[in-house]
Design a protein around this motif. Sequence first.
Motif, short mmCIF file in Angstrom:
data_model
loop_
_atom_site.label_atom_id
_atom_site.label_comp_id
_atom_site.label_asym_id
_atom_site.label_seq_id
_atom_site.Cartn_x
_atom_site.Cartn_y
_atom_site.Cartn_z
N ILE A 2 1.04 -1.39 -0.55
CA ILE A 2 0.28 -0.44 0.33
C ILE A 2 0.91 1.23 0.10
CG2 ILE A 2 -1.54 1.29 1.33
CD1 ILE A 2 -2.25 -1.18 2.77
N ILE A 3 0.53 2.45 -0.89
CA ILE A 3 1.48 3.17 -1.08
C ILE A 3 0.27 3.99 -0.66
CG2 ILE A 3 2.22 5.07 -2.30
CD1 ILE A 3 3.47 2.53 -3.83
N ASP A 4 0.55 5.19 0.68
CA ASP A 4 0.30 6.09 1.15
C ASP A 4 1.04 8.02 0.23
OD1 ASP A 4 -0.77 5.12 3.46
OD2 ASP A 4 0.51 4.63 4.56
N VAL A 5 0.50 9.19 0.33
CA VAL A 5 0.67 10.09 -0.18
C VAL A 5 0.92 11.42 0.57
CG1 VAL A 5 0.86 9.38 -3.00
CG2 VAL A 5 -1.50 10.30 -1.74
N HIS A 6 1.39 11.95 0.90
CA HIS A 6 1.02 13.62 1.83
C HIS A 6 1.43 14.43 1.26
CE1 HIS A 6 2.60 9.42 3.37
NE2 HIS A 6 1.87 9.75 4.77
N ASP A 18 2.33 11.63 -7.64
CA ASP A 18 2.03 13.04 -7.82
C ASP A 18 0.91 13.35 -8.01
OD1 ASP A 18 2.65 12.73 -10.51
OD2 ASP A 18 3.35 14.17 -10.19
N HIS A 19 -0.32 12.64 -8.37
CA HIS A 19 -1.52 13.16 -8.93
C HIS A 19 -2.18 12.21 -7.53
CE1 HIS A 19 -0.95 13.26 -13.71
NE2 HIS A 19 -0.46 14.19 -13.34
N GLY A 20 -2.01 11.42 -7.10
CA GLY A 20 -2.16 10.92 -5.70
C GLY A 20 -2.62 12.24 -4.86
N THR A 21 -1.31 12.99 -5.35
CA THR A 21 -0.79 13.96 -4.07
C THR A 21 -2.13 14.82 -3.86
OG1 THR A 21 1.64 12.73 -3.39
CG2 THR A 21 0.60 15.21 -3.42
N VAL A 22 -1.98 15.43 -5.16
CA VAL A 22 -2.74 16.37 -5.91
C VAL A 22 -4.33 16.44 -5.39
CG1 VAL A 22 -3.58 17.66 -7.82
CG2 VAL A 22 -1.43 17.85 -7.66
N ARG A 23 -4.65 15.10 -5.95
CA ARG A 23 -5.66 14.70 -5.44
C ARG A 23 -6.70 15.00 -3.89
NH1 ARG A 23 -7.56 9.91 -3.64
NH2 ARG A 23 -5.67 9.03 -4.38
N GLU A 24 -5.53 14.34 -2.95
CA GLU A 24 -6.05 14.29 -1.89
C GLU A 24 -5.41 15.53 -1.05
OE1 GLU A 24 -6.90 11.97 0.70
OE2 GLU A 24 -5.96 10.23 -0.60
N GLY A 25 -4.84 16.59 -1.82
CA GLY A 25 -5.33 18.02 -1.56
C GLY A 25 -6.30 18.50 -2.09
N ILE A 76 -7.97 19.03 1.46
CA ILE A 76 -8.26 20.54 2.47
C ILE A 76 -8.01 22.10 0.84
CG2 ILE A 76 -6.85 20.61 4.37
CD1 ILE A 76 -4.12 21.17 1.99
N GLY A 77 -9.44 21.08 0.21
CA GLY A 77 -9.45 22.10 -0.96
C GLY A 77 -8.68 23.71 -1.32
N VAL A 78 -7.48 22.82 -1.81
CA VAL A 78 -6.18 23.92 -2.50
C VAL A 78 -6.13 22.95 -3.48
CG1 VAL A 78 -5.48 24.66 -0.41
CG2 VAL A 78 -4.47 21.99 -1.71
N ARG A 79 -5.37 23.78 -4.58
CA ARG A 79 -5.40 23.06 -6.55
C ARG A 79 -4.23 23.35 -6.20
NH1 ARG A 79 -9.17 22.04 -8.98
NH2 ARG A 79 -11.63 22.46 -8.52
N VAL A 80 -3.29 21.77 -6.89
CA VAL A 80 -1.90 21.75 -6.74
C VAL A 80 -1.70 21.25 -8.36
CG1 VAL A 80 0.92 21.04 -5.78
CG2 VAL A 80 -1.46 22.25 -4.25
N GLY A 133 -5.80 28.46 -3.77
CA GLY A 133 -6.42 28.43 -2.80
C GLY A 133 -6.10 28.64 -0.83
N GLU A 134 -6.91 28.87 0.32
CA GLU A 134 -6.57 29.45 1.51
C GLU A 134 -7.38 27.75 1.88
OE1 GLU A 134 -4.91 30.24 4.45
OE2 GLU A 134 -4.46 31.01 2.22
N PRO A 135 -6.24 26.37 2.12
CA PRO A 135 -6.67 25.75 2.85
C PRO A 135 -7.41 25.83 4.02
CG PRO A 135 -4.39 25.86 2.57
CD PRO A 135 -4.93 27.27 2.71
#
Length: 274
Positions: free
Chosen positions: A134-138, A175-182, A186-190, A223-225
């Motif tokens: 399993i891979i966790d993205v942060h 990297d895309h998984g990290t962007v999705r989680e963000g 927390i409502g930010v687009r990266v 966006g502001e988190p």
Amino acid sequence: MATDPHQQKAATMGFALRPDAWGVGYGRETVRLALDLAFTNLGLHRVWAARAPRNEASAKTLLAAGMVEEGRIRGHVFVREAWRDSITYGILKDEWAARNGPGRNVSQAACAIGLTRDVLTVTAPLTVQRHRRIIDVHLLLIRDNRVLLSLRQGGYASGQWQVPSGHLEADEPTDHGTVREGWEEIGVRVDPDHLELAHVMDHRAPGEDPRFGIFYRAHSWEGEPYNAEPDKCGGISWFPFSDIPDRTVPYHAAALQHIAAGRISSKFGWKPRP
């Protein structure tokens, strides 16, 4: 696409595209090429696929390729500490033939955007089960030497702070998984191009399978988190690296120490070998 050992002459398929390739038609043509390969060359009888309930773009792609929505599998996949349903789609060989007509070469005629069938991969069931992690993205947001943490609420590590994170989904780059989680947490687009790999941790908790933790730092975001998942998160706050809360998920706290020290990789929770 992978042959399905539980169905006769059947296969399941999936696809994923980089965000900068969305809206061009690659998804639709990729699915059509895969179906042509399945029915014309492999002689399969049925192909099916599944999507997340909120992924309407995949729904349009599968329907445009001729697949039919067949139903919902409840509690199908475990994503971000919760079971998620899947919407399933299927198509039969005779349905594909009726749509495309006798003798039509889909692999050549359907691909004005430049895809060819040699980009497709077909896999068969392996006789040896290979180990998978399993891979966790942060997602690390750092402002004025303070890092943004979220407070877990309910389930695993409830009441502990963590770096906004989640499980990597199938057919998804880290990297895309990290962007999705963000965006989800927390409502930010990266922009994936604005991410920098900050740390990789090989970690495990007692009684659980080992995992890989991938930590990306965002150099900019839109966006502001804010707390975008109040049912799962008790709040968000910024903390100095020198004052990370005691009640922080242990491997997150350890990773933040390594990141502050400039170390790119580490292990956590492994017992020394005798």
